[in-house]
Design an enzyme around this catalytic site. Structure first.
Site, PDB file in Angstrom:
ATOM      1  CB  SER A  11      -9.085  -0.046   5.201  1.00 27.90           C
ATOM      2  OG  SER A  11      -9.764  -1.206   4.775  1.00 27.90           O
ATOM      3  NE  ARG A  27      -3.716  -2.352   0.061  1.00 24.89           N
ATOM      4  CZ  ARG A  27      -3.497  -3.484  -0.620  1.00 24.89           C
ATOM      5  NH1 ARG A  27      -2.441  -3.577  -1.408  1.00 24.89           N
ATOM      6  NH2 ARG A  27      -4.335  -4.498  -0.529  1.00 24.89           N
ATOM      7  CD  GLU A  75      -5.203   1.617   3.581  1.00 25.78           C
ATOM      8  OE1 GLU A  75      -6.134   1.586   2.764  1.00 25.78           O
ATOM      9  OE2 GLU A  75      -4.723   0.603   4.114  1.00 25.78           O
TER      10      GLU A  75
END
Length: 325
Positions: free
Chosen positions: A245, A194, A316
């Site tokens: 998320s 990510r 995130e």
């Protein structure tokens, strides 16, 4: 996983109207691209929170992008890049400087000979997945539930269902604040879970090339794509505004959602911000939430998980602007 992307190059953080400009009917120099002041950012983010942008522009091509960077540099303003706004938490105070919205950058070309698709950064990655499926091109089925742009997917190495952008990326074109254009290969991007070398930098993705597999039955690829989307809808809350998320999955046996759930935090609420009942790694805007409510809830969840599991969850979501806990 949701994606969006931003970068900030602070030259002068002072919030003020640039000199020798008029807010009404302004355009980027040499273009017909409107330059607007005090634009509300909440409607442009999936959380539906946040204050206004001091200045906002939505370029439609590379030249307008270059002019956006040049204008901000001349006015000594910080720059924030905004894609689909699906991975951002913007302060209630808004953002100083120039916010550059990239959703106006849209073009797509499928090359039957190479099996590659060249697509602009502002294109929805989910729409691209549906288009590929309708043509019988395999390789993007996993992206159908990601509410972000192609640019964001490239920067963050977006992924789902065991696949990610790094699996199919050939190269990407980026623009630097000084107007330089570069073509970066997969190796240049330094992909990890990510993230990439572009994360937090000052280079803007303008377009990308993906390697897909044409020639499959469109009905079959479309069905697989629909199944991927249904799976996400069954396991993740889509009925209220969220950023997807909130935390990256830490290394180890258990993901962030599991750790949060074990703390009994599902349904926990601060103001109108709530840890989702369906998936503990989601925070929902239950109606009228402030960015500060969400920010405080993020800090609370981090504190509880760290105290119990000795694991510091890394957000995130990109947190932009001024927050006072």
């Amino acid at each position: 996983m949701t994606v969006s992307y931003q970068t900030r190059r602070v030259v002068n953080p002072t919030i003020g109207v640039p000199t020798n400009t008029q807010p009404e009917s302004m355009y980027l120099p040499g273009t017909k691209c409107p330059l607007k002041s005090q634009v509300k950012l909440a409607p442009l983010t999936s959380f539906r929170v946040g204050g206004p942008a001091q200045w906002y522009v939505s370029p439609k091509n590379l030249e307008e992008l270059k002019q956006s960077f040049a204008w901000a540099t001349e006015q000594q303003l910080p720059i924030t890049l905004l894609g689909a706004g699906s991975n951002l938490l913007v302060s209630d105070r808004g953002l100083p400087g120039l916010v550059i919205g990239t959703k106006g950058l849209r073009h797509t070309h499928f090359d039957l000979e190479t099996g590659q698709v060249r697509v602009a950064a502002g294109q929805s990655i989910a729409r691209l997945a549906w288009k590929a499926a309708e043509l019988g091109w395999e390789g993007l089925e996993w992206a159908v539930g990601i509410p972000g742009t192609v640019g964001g997917a490239v920067v963050m190495n977006a992924g789902a269902h065991g696949s990610c952008a790094a699996d199919i990326l050939v190269d990407t074109q980026v623009l630097s604040p000084d107007g330089a254009v570069e073509l970066l290969s997969l190796k240049d991007l330094g992909y990890r879970y990510r993230t990439s070398v572009l994360q937090g930098g000052d280079r803007l993705v303008t377009e990308a090339t993906f390697q897909l597999k044409p020639g499959a039955d469109p009905a079959k690829v479309t069905a697989t794509t629909a199944e991927q989307l249904e799976q996400r809808r069954l396991t993740q809350p889509y009925h209220l505004p969220s950023c997807g998320s909130v935390f990256r999955n830490p290394g180890g046996q258990h993901g962030a959602g599991w750790l949060i759930e074990q703390m009994g935090l599902k349904g926990y609420q601060i103001g109108s911000a709530q840890v989702a009942e369906r998936h503990a790694n989601f925070i929902l805007n239950c109606g009228g939430a402030k960015a500060m409510d969400i920010y405080r809830l993020i800090l609370y969840v981090q504190e509880q998980v760290e105290n119990h599991w000795s694991v510091k969850l890394e957000p995130e979501v990109r947190i932009l602007g001024q927050f006072t806990a």
